[in-house]
Design a protein around this motif. Structure first.
Motif, mmCIF file in Angstrom:
data_model
loop_
_atom_site.group_PDB
_atom_site.id
_atom_site.type_symbol
_atom_site.label_atom_id
_atom_site.label_comp_id
_atom_site.label_asym_id
_atom_site.label_seq_id
_atom_site.Cartn_x
_atom_site.Cartn_y
_atom_site.Cartn_z
ATOM 1 N N LEU A 220 32.200 27.334 62.485
ATOM 2 C CA LEU A 220 31.400 28.275 61.695
ATOM 3 C C LEU A 220 30.579 27.625 60.585
ATOM 4 C CD1 LEU A 220 34.003 31.178 61.443
ATOM 5 C CD2 LEU A 220 32.000 31.042 62.937
ATOM 6 N N ASP A 221 30.458 26.290 60.638
ATOM 7 C CA ASP A 221 29.661 25.594 59.623
ATOM 8 C C ASP A 221 28.658 24.656 60.300
ATOM 9 O OD1 ASP A 221 28.780 24.834 57.088
ATOM 10 O OD2 ASP A 221 30.285 23.251 56.897
ATOM 11 N N ARG A 222 27.923 25.205 61.250
ATOM 12 C CA ARG A 222 26.879 24.409 61.900
ATOM 13 C C ARG A 222 25.696 24.242 60.944
ATOM 14 N NH1 ARG A 222 26.031 25.387 68.247
ATOM 15 N NH2 ARG A 222 28.195 25.583 68.911
ATOM 16 N N GLY A 223 24.990 23.130 61.110
ATOM 17 C CA GLY A 223 23.866 22.851 60.235
ATOM 18 C C GLY A 223 22.521 23.171 60.864
ATOM 19 N N MET A 224 21.534 23.284 59.989
ATOM 20 C CA MET A 224 20.129 23.423 60.396
ATOM 21 C C MET A 224 19.620 22.063 60.878
ATOM 22 S SD MET A 224 17.351 25.327 60.486
ATOM 23 C CE MET A 224 17.948 26.797 59.635
ATOM 24 N N MET A 225 18.799 22.074 61.934
ATOM 25 C CA MET A 225 18.258 20.817 62.451
ATOM 26 C C MET A 225 17.582 20.034 61.317
ATOM 27 S SD MET A 225 17.942 23.597 64.468
ATOM 28 C CE MET A 225 16.225 24.091 64.310
ATOM 29 N N GLY A 226 17.917 18.765 61.216
ATOM 30 C CA GLY A 226 17.354 17.925 60.161
ATOM 31 C C GLY A 226 18.308 17.731 58.996
ATOM 32 N N ASP A 227 19.371 18.525 58.928
ATOM 33 C CA ASP A 227 20.325 18.408 57.814
ATOM 34 C C ASP A 227 21.543 17.546 58.163
ATOM 35 O OD1 ASP A 227 18.746 19.934 56.210
ATOM 36 O OD2 ASP A 227 19.914 21.791 56.409
ATOM 37 N N GLY A 228 21.631 17.073 59.402
ATOM 38 C CA GLY A 228 22.842 16.354 59.805
ATOM 39 C C GLY A 228 22.553 15.129 60.650
ATOM 40 N N HIS A 229 23.413 14.872 61.628
ATOM 41 C CA HIS A 229 23.420 13.579 62.330
ATOM 42 C C HIS A 229 22.942 13.626 63.779
ATOM 43 C CE1 HIS A 229 25.424 11.753 58.992
ATOM 44 N NE2 HIS A 229 26.356 12.687 58.998
ATOM 45 N N ILE A 230 22.498 14.778 64.255
ATOM 46 C CA ILE A 230 22.147 14.870 65.679
ATOM 47 C C ILE A 230 20.663 14.564 65.884
ATOM 48 C CG2 ILE A 230 22.083 16.367 67.711
ATOM 49 C CD1 ILE A 230 24.376 17.979 66.502
ATOM 50 N N ASP A 231 20.367 13.663 66.811
ATOM 51 C CA ASP A 231 18.974 13.379 67.161
ATOM 52 C C ASP A 231 18.564 14.353 68.265
ATOM 53 O OD1 ASP A 231 16.499 12.418 67.822
ATOM 54 O OD2 ASP A 231 17.088 10.310 67.822
ATOM 55 N N ASN A 232 18.230 15.581 67.845
ATOM 56 C CA ASN A 232 17.928 16.621 68.834
ATOM 57 C C ASN A 232 16.682 16.286 69.669
ATOM 58 O OD1 ASN A 232 19.804 19.009 68.775
ATOM 59 N ND2 ASN A 232 19.395 18.861 66.586
ATOM 60 N N ARG A 233 15.734 15.578 69.062
ATOM 61 C CA ARG A 233 14.528 15.260 69.845
ATOM 62 C C ARG A 233 14.850 14.260 70.950
ATOM 63 N NH1 ARG A 233 8.944 14.802 66.915
ATOM 64 N NH2 ARG A 233 9.469 17.011 66.706
ATOM 65 N N ALA A 234 15.704 13.292 70.658
ATOM 66 C CA ALA A 234 16.090 12.336 71.704
ATOM 67 C C ALA A 234 16.824 13.055 72.830
ATOM 68 C CB ALA A 234 16.974 11.240 71.113
ATOM 69 N N ILE A 235 17.737 13.959 72.453
ATOM 70 C CA ILE A 235 18.489 14.689 73.486
ATOM 71 C C ILE A 235 17.535 15.527 74.326
ATOM 72 C CG2 ILE A 235 20.222 16.502 73.846
ATOM 73 C CD1 ILE A 235 21.743 15.324 71.414
ATOM 74 N N ARG A 236 16.565 16.191 73.675
ATOM 75 C CA ARG A 236 15.598 16.982 74.453
ATOM 76 C C ARG A 236 14.809 16.068 75.401
ATOM 77 N NH1 ARG A 236 10.151 19.164 73.888
ATOM 78 N NH2 ARG A 236 9.898 18.384 71.759
ATOM 79 N N SER A 237 14.464 14.867 74.935
ATOM 80 C CA SER A 237 13.693 13.968 75.809
ATOM 81 C C SER A 237 14.517 13.575 77.037
ATOM 82 C CB SER A 237 13.214 12.733 75.038
ATOM 83 O OG SER A 237 14.280 11.825 74.841
ATOM 84 N N TRP A 238 15.819 13.369 76.852
ATOM 85 C CA TRP A 238 16.670 13.034 78.007
ATOM 86 C C TRP A 238 16.761 14.229 78.965
ATOM 87 C CZ3 TRP A 238 21.226 11.228 74.394
ATOM 88 C CH2 TRP A 238 20.838 10.059 73.729
ATOM 89 N N VAL A 239 16.888 15.422 78.375
ATOM 90 C CA VAL A 239 17.008 16.624 79.211
ATOM 91 C C VAL A 239 15.701 16.873 79.963
ATOM 92 C CG1 VAL A 239 17.316 19.130 79.125
ATOM 93 C CG2 VAL A 239 18.821 17.658 77.774
ATOM 94 N N GLU A 240 14.590 16.704 79.263
ATOM 95 C CA GLU A 240 13.300 16.953 79.929
ATOM 96 C C GLU A 240 13.001 15.893 80.983
ATOM 97 O OE1 GLU A 240 10.237 17.832 77.077
ATOM 98 O OE2 GLU A 240 11.236 19.696 76.494
ATOM 99 N N ALA A 241 13.569 14.700 80.819
ATOM 100 C CA ALA A 241 13.375 13.660 81.844
ATOM 101 C C ALA A 241 14.007 14.066 83.172
ATOM 102 C CB ALA A 241 13.955 12.335 81.369
#
Ligand code: ZN
Length: 278
Positions: A220-241
Motif C-alpha cells: 500500500l505504499d507504491r511510489g509515483m514513477m520517478g520517485d524510486g528505483h524502477i527503470d520503467n522506460r527500460a522495462i517498457r523497451s524490453w516489453v515492446e521489443a
C-alpha cells in the motif's frame, strides 16, 4: 532499443490509483484530463453494479482494458475450489460486460497454516486449466500476474516472470492465457529482461509504478514513477521489443500518500511523470 516517450493515447490509469474517488468520480476525472483508458477495480464496480458501471464508462468514453483482479485459486477443499470457479465465472462475465479484454488474475496465497508451497503452486496450475473454458465462453483473456515475493504468503504463490512462463508453457493455451507484467512486482529480478523476451506474445497488460527506497508497506505504499528505483522506460523497451503495443497502466496503491491527494492533482502529476519516465 530506446523507446520514445509515452504519449497520452497510450497512457492508462488504473481506477484503484484514484481510490479517493467513487466509481463515477474516478472515470470522469480521467476523461477530464484526456486519459481514455483505465482498468476497472472489481470492488468499485460492485458498488455501482455492472450495468451502471458499463454505462458510466460508455458515457465518459473511457475504455477498460481489464478487470482487476480475479483468481485466488489456492483453495484446498472441493467446496472451496468450486466456489472460486463460480466467483471467477461471475468476474469474467463482469469483465465482458464492461468491454474489458482481460481479467488480471493473481494466484492467491497459501491456505491457513499451510507450509507446502509446491502443492499450492500445483493447485494453481489445475485451477488455471479449469478457468480456461470459462474464459473462452466470455472472450475475456486471463492475464496471470506474478507478485513481489513479499506477497507470497497471502496473495501470490508465484513471484517471478519465469514461474509464470513455466506455468503458461505447461498449460499451452496461448489464445486465452497470458501475463500481466507489473514493474513493481518484478523490477528486482536479474532474469527479467530474458524472461520478458521469453514471454513474447504473452504479455497482455503492463502495470507501472515505482519502488520507494524506504517503503512503509510493500502493498500500500507504491511510489509515483520517478520517485524510486524502477527503470520503467527500460522495462517498457524490453516489453515492446516482443511486439507489445498496448498501453502503460499506472497502478499506484498509496494509502497514506497519493490516495490522500486531490484527484486532479494526482492525474496531472501522472501525465507529467509518464512523459518523463515511461
Ligand atoms: Zn499490477
Amino acid at each position: 532499443m530506446p523507446v520514445s516517450p509515452l504519449t497520452l493515447d497510450r497512457l492508462c490509469i488504473h481506477q484503484v490509483t484514484l481510490m479517493q474517488c467513487d466509481f463515477k468520480g474516478s472515470i470522469d476525472c480521467l476523461a477530464r484530463h484526456g486519459v481514455m483508458q483505465t482498468a476497472v477495480w472489481k470492488d468499485k464496480l460492485d458498488e455501482v453494479g455492472t450495468e451502471q458501471g458499463a454505462r458510466i464508462l460508455h458515457d465518459a468514453g473511457v475504455a477498460s482494458v481489464s478487470l482487476c483482479a480475479g483468481g485466488f485459486l489456492t483453495a484446498t477443499t472441493k467446496a472451496g475450489q468450486q466456489k472460486i470457479l463460480d466467483d471467477n465465472r461471475r468476474w469474467l462475465d463482469q469483465a465482458a460486460a464492461i468491454g474489458a479484454h482481460s481479467m488480471v488474475t493473481i494466484t492467491g496465497g497459501l491456505a491457513v497454516g499451510e507450509t507446502d508451497i509446491d502443492s499450492a503452486r500445483k493447485r494453481v496450475l489445475d485451477r488455471l486449466g479449469e478457468l480456461v473454458p470459462l474464459a473462452r465462453d466470455t472472450g475475456v483473456k486471463i492475464a496471470l500476474e506474478p507478485l513481489h515475493p513479499m506477497a507470497c504468503g497471502n496473495r501470490s504463490v508465484i513471484s517471478t516472470l519465469g514461474e509464470a512462463n513455466n506455468m503458461l508453457d505447461a498449460l499451452d493455451m496461448p489464445d486465452i492465457l497470458g501475463i500481466a507484467l507489473d514493474s513493481y512486482a518484478l523490477w528486482w529480478d536479474p532474469e527479467l529482461q530474458d524472461e520478458i523476451a521469453r514471454a513474447a506474445g504473452r504479455i497482455i497488460n503492463l502495470h507501472v509504478s515505482d519502488w520507494l527506497k524506504d517503503t512503509g508497506d510493500t502493498r500500500l505504499d507504491r511510489g509515483m514513477m520517478g520517485d524510486g528505483h524502477i527503470d520503467n522506460r527500460a522495462i517498457r523497451s524490453w516489453v515492446e521489443a516482443t511486439g507489445f503495443t498496448g498501453p502503460s497502466e499506472v497502478e499506484i496503491f498509496s494509502e497514506d500518500g497519493w490516495w490522500q491527494r486531490d484527484p486532479n492533482e494526482l492525474v496531472a502529476t501522472i501525465i507529467e511523470r509518464a512523459i518523463r519516465h515511461l
